[in-house]
Design a protein around this motif. Structure first.
Motif, PDB file in Angstrom:
ATOM      1  N   THR A  87       6.083  10.368 -12.558  1.00  0.00           N
ATOM      2  CA  THR A  87       5.343   9.646 -11.508  1.00  0.00           C
ATOM      3  C   THR A  87       5.923   8.253 -11.298  1.00  0.00           C
ATOM      4  O   THR A  87       6.091   7.803 -10.153  1.00  0.00           O
ATOM      5  CB  THR A  87       3.847   9.561 -11.880  1.00  0.00           C
ATOM      6  OG1 THR A  87       3.349  10.887 -12.031  1.00  0.00           O
ATOM      7  CG2 THR A  87       3.050   8.834 -10.804  1.00  0.00           C
ATOM      8  N   LEU A  91       7.609   6.834  -7.797  1.00  0.00           N
ATOM      9  CA  LEU A  91       7.258   5.591  -7.089  1.00  0.00           C
ATOM     10  C   LEU A  91       8.525   4.823  -6.732  1.00  0.00           C
ATOM     11  O   LEU A  91       8.681   4.329  -5.611  1.00  0.00           O
ATOM     12  CB  LEU A  91       6.357   4.719  -7.972  1.00  0.00           C
ATOM     13  CG  LEU A  91       4.911   5.195  -8.198  1.00  0.00           C
ATOM     14  CD1 LEU A  91       4.276   4.434  -9.352  1.00  0.00           C
ATOM     15  CD2 LEU A  91       4.079   5.038  -6.927  1.00  0.00           C
TER      16      LEU A  91
ATOM     17  N   ILE B 177       4.040  13.171  -7.070  1.00  0.00           N
ATOM     18  CA  ILE B 177       2.816  12.352  -7.134  1.00  0.00           C
ATOM     19  C   ILE B 177       3.189  10.895  -6.864  1.00  0.00           C
ATOM     20  O   ILE B 177       2.583  10.215  -6.030  1.00  0.00           O
ATOM     21  CB  ILE B 177       2.126  12.494  -8.506  1.00  0.00           C
ATOM     22  CG1 ILE B 177       1.582  13.908  -8.697  1.00  0.00           C
ATOM     23  CG2 ILE B 177       0.988  11.456  -8.636  1.00  0.00           C
ATOM     24  CD1 ILE B 177       1.029  14.180 -10.096  1.00  0.00           C
ATOM     25  N   GLY B 178       4.228  10.420  -7.548  1.00  0.00           N
ATOM     26  CA  GLY B 178       4.668   9.040  -7.361  1.00  0.00           C
ATOM     27  C   GLY B 178       5.224   8.793  -5.968  1.00  0.00           C
ATOM     28  O   GLY B 178       4.897   7.804  -5.313  1.00  0.00           O
ATOM     29  N   THR B 181       2.479   8.879  -3.253  1.00  0.00           N
ATOM     30  CA  THR B 181       1.625   7.684  -3.373  1.00  0.00           C
ATOM     31  C   THR B 181       2.332   6.480  -2.770  1.00  0.00           C
ATOM     32  O   THR B 181       1.745   5.703  -2.008  1.00  0.00           O
ATOM     33  CB  THR B 181       1.311   7.407  -4.862  1.00  0.00           C
ATOM     34  OG1 THR B 181       0.754   8.586  -5.435  1.00  0.00           O
ATOM     35  CG2 THR B 181       0.330   6.255  -5.014  1.00  0.00           C
ATOM     36  N   TRP B 184       2.959   6.995   1.291  1.00  0.00           N
ATOM     37  CA  TRP B 184       1.780   7.031   2.161  1.00  0.00           C
ATOM     38  C   TRP B 184       0.833   5.857   1.928  1.00  0.00           C
ATOM     39  O   TRP B 184       0.199   5.375   2.858  1.00  0.00           O
ATOM     40  CB  TRP B 184       1.015   8.351   1.974  1.00  0.00           C
ATOM     41  CG  TRP B 184       1.754   9.517   2.537  1.00  0.00           C
ATOM     42  CD1 TRP B 184       2.664  10.302   1.883  1.00  0.00           C
ATOM     43  CD2 TRP B 184       1.696  10.015   3.877  1.00  0.00           C
ATOM     44  NE1 TRP B 184       3.165  11.258   2.733  1.00  0.00           N
ATOM     45  CE2 TRP B 184       2.587  11.109   3.963  1.00  0.00           C
ATOM     46  CE3 TRP B 184       0.975   9.640   5.021  1.00  0.00           C
ATOM     47  CZ2 TRP B 184       2.780  11.827   5.133  1.00  0.00           C
ATOM     48  CZ3 TRP B 184       1.164  10.367   6.192  1.00  0.00           C
ATOM     49  CH2 TRP B 184       2.059  11.453   6.238  1.00  0.00           C
ATOM     50  N   LEU B 185       0.702   5.418   0.682  1.00  0.00           N
ATOM     51  CA  LEU B 185      -0.345   4.429   0.380  1.00  0.00           C
ATOM     52  C   LEU B 185       0.174   3.017   0.150  1.00  0.00           C
ATOM     53  O   LEU B 185      -0.541   2.056   0.402  1.00  0.00           O
ATOM     54  CB  LEU B 185      -1.153   4.885  -0.856  1.00  0.00           C
ATOM     55  CG  LEU B 185      -1.795   6.271  -0.757  1.00  0.00           C
ATOM     56  CD1 LEU B 185      -2.536   6.618  -2.045  1.00  0.00           C
ATOM     57  CD2 LEU B 185      -2.759   6.325   0.438  1.00  0.00           C
TER      58      LEU B 185
END
Lengths: 137, 193
Positions: A87, A91, B177-178, B181, B184-185
């Motif tokens: 994750t 990011l 997931i990362g 996120t 979009w966010l």
């Protein structure tokens, strides 16, 4: 001379990544926004060909150039390290539009910021190493 | 012939050639995993004296560093010597998103790479807040996350999935997931700083 083949393979990889546009920040945004099939096509094709090739290699016991088994060790099973680490990388991937390979290929274009990006990624790996014992794996 | 090489290449051709790169490395007895180079670079810089994780025989990883040098060289050749004839052709939806958040379209900044926006990666904008966030925070997340997860796109999404490794599937789920996120966010706010 032993390493020359890896230089050639890396060069080939860098050309493929550029010509496929997989090194583009824009393509990564498009992928995560589900607005194009392009990146899914690239990764999907690589994985499908990969699954078939690896299965064949096991079935027919393909060997390395030195006659050894292919270097495909099973990974130790756990959830936290893959999920949390993955994750955090995700990011960074969406923010910079680059994963580690494309960072180096973009450096070849002569973009100064990418050099700094590689340094901060190296620093990130260092901090992981320093905190490693305190993180769930 | 030149048009065929200068690109852009179809996704199926690109995917096939990435898989071939993986098989070539397996044939030489190695494995496809790019992010390991970041650990090797820490080790070469002397991090092994302070942190045990970097106290390993990095010389065994020299082949991978050569692969990385090649990746830089390939980027140079494919961009400067046989350049792509046109900037990346994005979908209409992505283009309108870029306009909305004030990011220049591919190829619209003269003298800058058509692969990335000058607002984030141009040397003149290096000290802007959003550029610093992308370069410093983004890089940190990549280096920290890939090592924690034990691999990046090449090691997990390509090699691990090809070998049907469940841990790699979990890692790829994490990548998304990362990535979702961020895209979009969080990213829309960073881009408008």
């Amino acid at each position: 001379m032993r390493y020359f083949v890896y230089l050639i393979l890396g060069t080939f990889f860098g050309i493929v990544m550029t010509k496929s546009e997989a090194i583009s920040w824009y393509r990564i945004q498009e992928m995560f926004r589900f607005e194009s099939f392009h990146m899914y096509g690239i990764i999907g094709t690589a994985v499908v060909v990969g699954v078939i090739g690896v299965a064949l290699s096991k079935r027919f016991n393909w060997r390395t150039s030195e006659g050894k088994e292919w270097n495909l060790k099973p990974k130790d099973f756990s959830i936290p390290r893959y999920l949390f680490g993955g994750t955090i990388f995700g990011l960074g991937w969406a923010l910079t539009g680059a994963c580690p390979g494309p960072m180096f290929t973009l450096l070849g274009q002569g973009i100064v910021s990418i050099g700094l990006l590689i340094l901060s990624a190296t620093f990130g790996t260092y901090v992981y190493g320093a905190l490693r014992d305190r993180l769930p794996h | 012939m030149y048009d065929l090489i200068s690109g852009p290449w179809h996704w199926s051709v690109s995917g096939l050639l990435i898989a071939l790169t993986m098989f070539a490395l397996l044939y030489t007895g190695k494995t496809f995993g790019f992010s390991s180079n970041l650990r090797t670079m820490c080790s070469i810089a002397g991090a092994g004296k302070r942190v045990k994780f970097f106290d390993f025989d990095w010389k065994a990883q020299r082949w991978n560093l050569m692969f990385a040098v090649g990746a830089v060289l390939g980027g140079f050749i494919a961009y400067h010597i046989i350049p792509n004839p046109a900037p990346v052709e994005l979908s209409a939806a992505t283009l309108s998103y870029l306009d909305e958040v004030g990011v220049s379209r591919p190829g619209s900044t003269p003298g800058f790479s058509s692969f990335a926006p000058a607002e984030l990666f141009g040397v003149d904008n290096l000290l802007s807040l959003k550029s610093l966030i992308v370069v410093l925070v983004g890089g940190f997340l990549i280096g920290f996350g890939t090592r924690w997860a034990g691999g990046c796109t090449s090691g997990h999404a390509i090699t691990g999935l090809s070998n049907l490794q469940l841990p790699s599937l979990i890692a790829v789920v994490g990548f998304f997931i990362g990535g979702l996120t961020m895209s979009w966010l969080i990213l829309p706010f960073i881009l408008q700083l």
